[in-house]
Design a protein around this motif. Structure first.
Motif, PDB file in Angstrom:
ATOM      1  N   CYS A 101      35.913   5.930 -45.708  1.00 50.33           N
ATOM      2  CA  CYS A 101      37.108   5.667 -44.911  1.00 50.33           C
ATOM      3  C   CYS A 101      36.845   6.154 -43.491  1.00 50.33           C
ATOM      4  CB  CYS A 101      38.300   6.395 -45.526  1.00 50.33           C
ATOM      5  SG  CYS A 101      39.910   5.961 -44.830  1.00 50.33           S
ATOM      6  N   PHE A 102      37.594   5.654 -42.537  1.00 50.17           N
ATOM      7  CA  PHE A 102      37.473   6.066 -41.139  1.00 50.17           C
ATOM      8  C   PHE A 102      37.416   7.589 -41.060  1.00 50.17           C
ATOM      9  CE2 PHE A 102      39.799   6.527 -36.893  1.00 50.17           C
ATOM     10  CZ  PHE A 102      38.648   6.346 -36.145  1.00 50.17           C
ATOM     11  N   THR A 103      36.391   8.111 -40.414  1.00 52.22           N
ATOM     12  CA  THR A 103      36.078   9.538 -40.489  1.00 52.22           C
ATOM     13  C   THR A 103      37.125  10.443 -39.850  1.00 52.22           C
ATOM     14  OG1 THR A 103      34.705   9.277 -38.498  1.00 52.22           O
ATOM     15  CG2 THR A 103      33.599   9.154 -40.638  1.00 52.22           C
ATOM     16  N   LEU A 107      39.115  14.765 -40.558  1.00 50.50           N
ATOM     17  CA  LEU A 107      39.232  15.792 -39.531  1.00 50.50           C
ATOM     18  C   LEU A 107      40.689  16.034 -39.153  1.00 50.50           C
ATOM     19  CD1 LEU A 107      37.978  17.742 -37.553  1.00 50.50           C
ATOM     20  CD2 LEU A 107      37.635  15.841 -35.956  1.00 50.50           C
ATOM     21  N   ALA A 108      41.465  14.960 -38.996  1.00 48.51           N
ATOM     22  CA  ALA A 108      42.859  15.094 -38.578  1.00 48.51           C
ATOM     23  C   ALA A 108      43.687  15.887 -39.583  1.00 48.51           C
ATOM     24  CB  ALA A 108      43.478  13.704 -38.374  1.00 48.51           C
ATOM     25  N   THR A 148      39.141  -1.267 -46.289  1.00 51.50           N
ATOM     26  CA  THR A 148      38.589  -0.011 -45.823  1.00 51.50           C
ATOM     27  C   THR A 148      37.479  -0.242 -44.792  1.00 51.50           C
ATOM     28  OG1 THR A 148      37.562   2.055 -46.546  1.00 51.50           O
ATOM     29  CG2 THR A 148      36.904   0.061 -47.705  1.00 51.50           C
ATOM     30  N   ASN A 149      37.396   0.670 -43.868  1.00 53.12           N
ATOM     31  CA  ASN A 149      36.311   0.714 -42.898  1.00 53.12           C
ATOM     32  C   ASN A 149      35.367   1.833 -43.339  1.00 53.12           C
ATOM     33  OD1 ASN A 149      34.662   0.952 -40.626  1.00 53.12           O
ATOM     34  ND2 ASN A 149      36.250   1.817 -39.328  1.00 53.12           N
ATOM     35  N   TRP A 323      31.529  10.035 -45.565  1.00 50.41           N
ATOM     36  CA  TRP A 323      31.415  10.753 -46.832  1.00 50.41           C
ATOM     37  C   TRP A 323      30.935   9.788 -47.926  1.00 50.41           C
ATOM     38  CZ3 TRP A 323      32.579  11.292 -51.872  1.00 50.41           C
ATOM     39  CH2 TRP A 323      32.466  12.569 -52.437  1.00 50.41           C
ATOM     40  N   GLY A 324      29.892  10.184 -48.659  1.00 46.50           N
ATOM     41  CA  GLY A 324      29.371   9.384 -49.754  1.00 46.50           C
ATOM     42  C   GLY A 324      28.274   8.410 -49.361  1.00 46.50           C
ATOM     43  N   LEU A 325      28.037   8.235 -48.057  1.00 46.14           N
ATOM     44  CA  LEU A 325      26.983   7.346 -47.595  1.00 46.14           C
ATOM     45  C   LEU A 325      25.848   8.172 -46.998  1.00 46.14           C
ATOM     46  CD1 LEU A 325      29.147   4.556 -45.908  1.00 46.14           C
ATOM     47  CD2 LEU A 325      28.383   4.712 -48.289  1.00 46.14           C
TER      48      LEU A 325
END
Length: 358
Positions: A101-103, A107-108, A148-149, A323-325
């Motif tokens: 998902c968008f990283t 963080l947010a 998903t991106n 995450w995961g890649l």
């Protein structure tokens, strides 16, 4: 902190002194709409003016562009401001993000004091088993892309339905990233559900589809009662005056030709790229996508595809920070036909070199 994102043309120009062909940012290559180009002087005159403080103006303009109800719209400085706002404001401690998902979500919400759980799912056939594992995370807040991106493909219909039923049953918050839904003609959008569930928040972008990332526009779609409370927590003058002028122009324009051109060209270029990619499938695995970008994986772990394209004046998006890649995953956006042809030509050269080294 150094963020990793696509679209770093400013930095590369300062560093290299030349512009790259950018496949790293997933922006509509057939935009912006011509009406904005024709009226740039009208937009420019607002540079020396404060943007509106009254969000109702933005709500009305966006509502006219999309057909959503104005009272369900919270305008933001790009979708990213909406993401960080939700990270601060939503109650609950446990957050599950369906990855990749968008990283910025991770963080947010971490900066908002939340505990992050990552759940990896590429929409494979093991839907039932994946759902069981997802629900054992027991989140207060669930975050997912639709599509998903960087995958670019919506989750299976059964998966989406089961997630929605779970959210309703548990009464948890659901944040759905839909910044690429326009490229799918809103086929799987959750926008029609916001009146029925007050804990649903849909994140939207004005910059991808309309090709205006430099103007920073986005919005949240949610129940009107949420808009009323959230607007008290967002910074004043978040949306700039040039974008305000652009939205007014778009809201008063017939955008049907722009939409038709985008969908027509998107279909044509996707067919072209997917057909030619078949020749590389033994070396570079292409994942299905419904939108204007693709995720792919280089099957040789020693290959450095990013550097290969960089040396040829093209930027692609490494996905090693998702995450995961890992470093073998990449994303490219679709561009114009001549640019896509150039990309495929370079990819063929890369694959030939790799095969010759085996």
């Amino acid at each position: 902190m150094s963020r990793v994102h696509g679209g770093r043309l400013f930095e590369e120009r300062e560093k290299q002194g030349s512009l790259f062909l950018d496949f790293s940012a997933s922006i509509n290559p057939w935009g912006p709409p011509s009406v904005l180009r024709k009226n740039w002087s009208k937009m420019w005159q607002w540079v020396s003016t404060y943007p509106p403080l009254d969000i109702e103006l933005f709500q009305n303009w966006i509502a006219q562009i999309y057909g959503f109800s104005g009272e369900t719209i919270l305008p933001c400085n790009g979708a990213t401001q909406g993401i960080y706002l939700l990270g601060r404001i939503l109650e609950g401690k446990r957050v599950t993000i369906i990855e990749p998902c968008f990283t910025e979500y991770s963080l947010a919400f971490r900066l908002g004091g939340k505990e992050i759980e990552h759940f990896f799912y590429l929409g494979d056939e093991e839907t039932e088993e994946s759902l069981k594992l997802l629900f054992t995370t027991h989140p207060d807040i669930l975050i997912m892309g639709n599509p998903t991106n960087p995958l670019g493909n919506p989750y299976p219909e059964g998966f989406l339905k089961a997630v929605w039923e779970y959210v309703l049953e548990k009464g948890i918050f659901l944040v759905v990233d839909e910044v690429f839904q326009e490229f799918m003609n809103e086929e799987t959008s959750f926008s029609g559900k916001i009146a029925d569930y007050r804990r649903l928040f849909v994140v939207r972008s004005l910059t991808k589809y309309f090709s205006i990332p430099g103007l920073r526009g986005g919005f949240l779609l949610t129940h009107p009662s949420n808009v009323y409370s959230l607007k008290e927590h967002i910074e004043p003058w978040s949306v700039n005056a040039v974008l305000a002028s652009a939205l007014k122009i778009l809201s008063e324009s017939d955008l049907s030709a722009f939409r038709e051109t985008t969908i027509k060209n998107l279909k044509k270029e996707k067919e072209y790229l997917e057909e030619h990619w078949k020749a590389f499938s033994d070396v570079v695995l292409l994942y299905p996508s419904r939108v204007n970008f693709y995720m792919f994986r280089v099957l040789d772990s020693k290959a450095d595809l990013y550097s290969f394209f960089y040396q040829r004046g093209m930027l692609i998006r490494s996905l090693s920070d998702f995450w995961g890649l890992d470093r073998n995953f990449y994303r490219i956006s679709l561009r114009t036909h001549s640019e896509n042809r150039r990309f495929l030509g370079a990819l063929e050269e890369f694959v030939d070199d790799l095969r010759n080294s085996w």
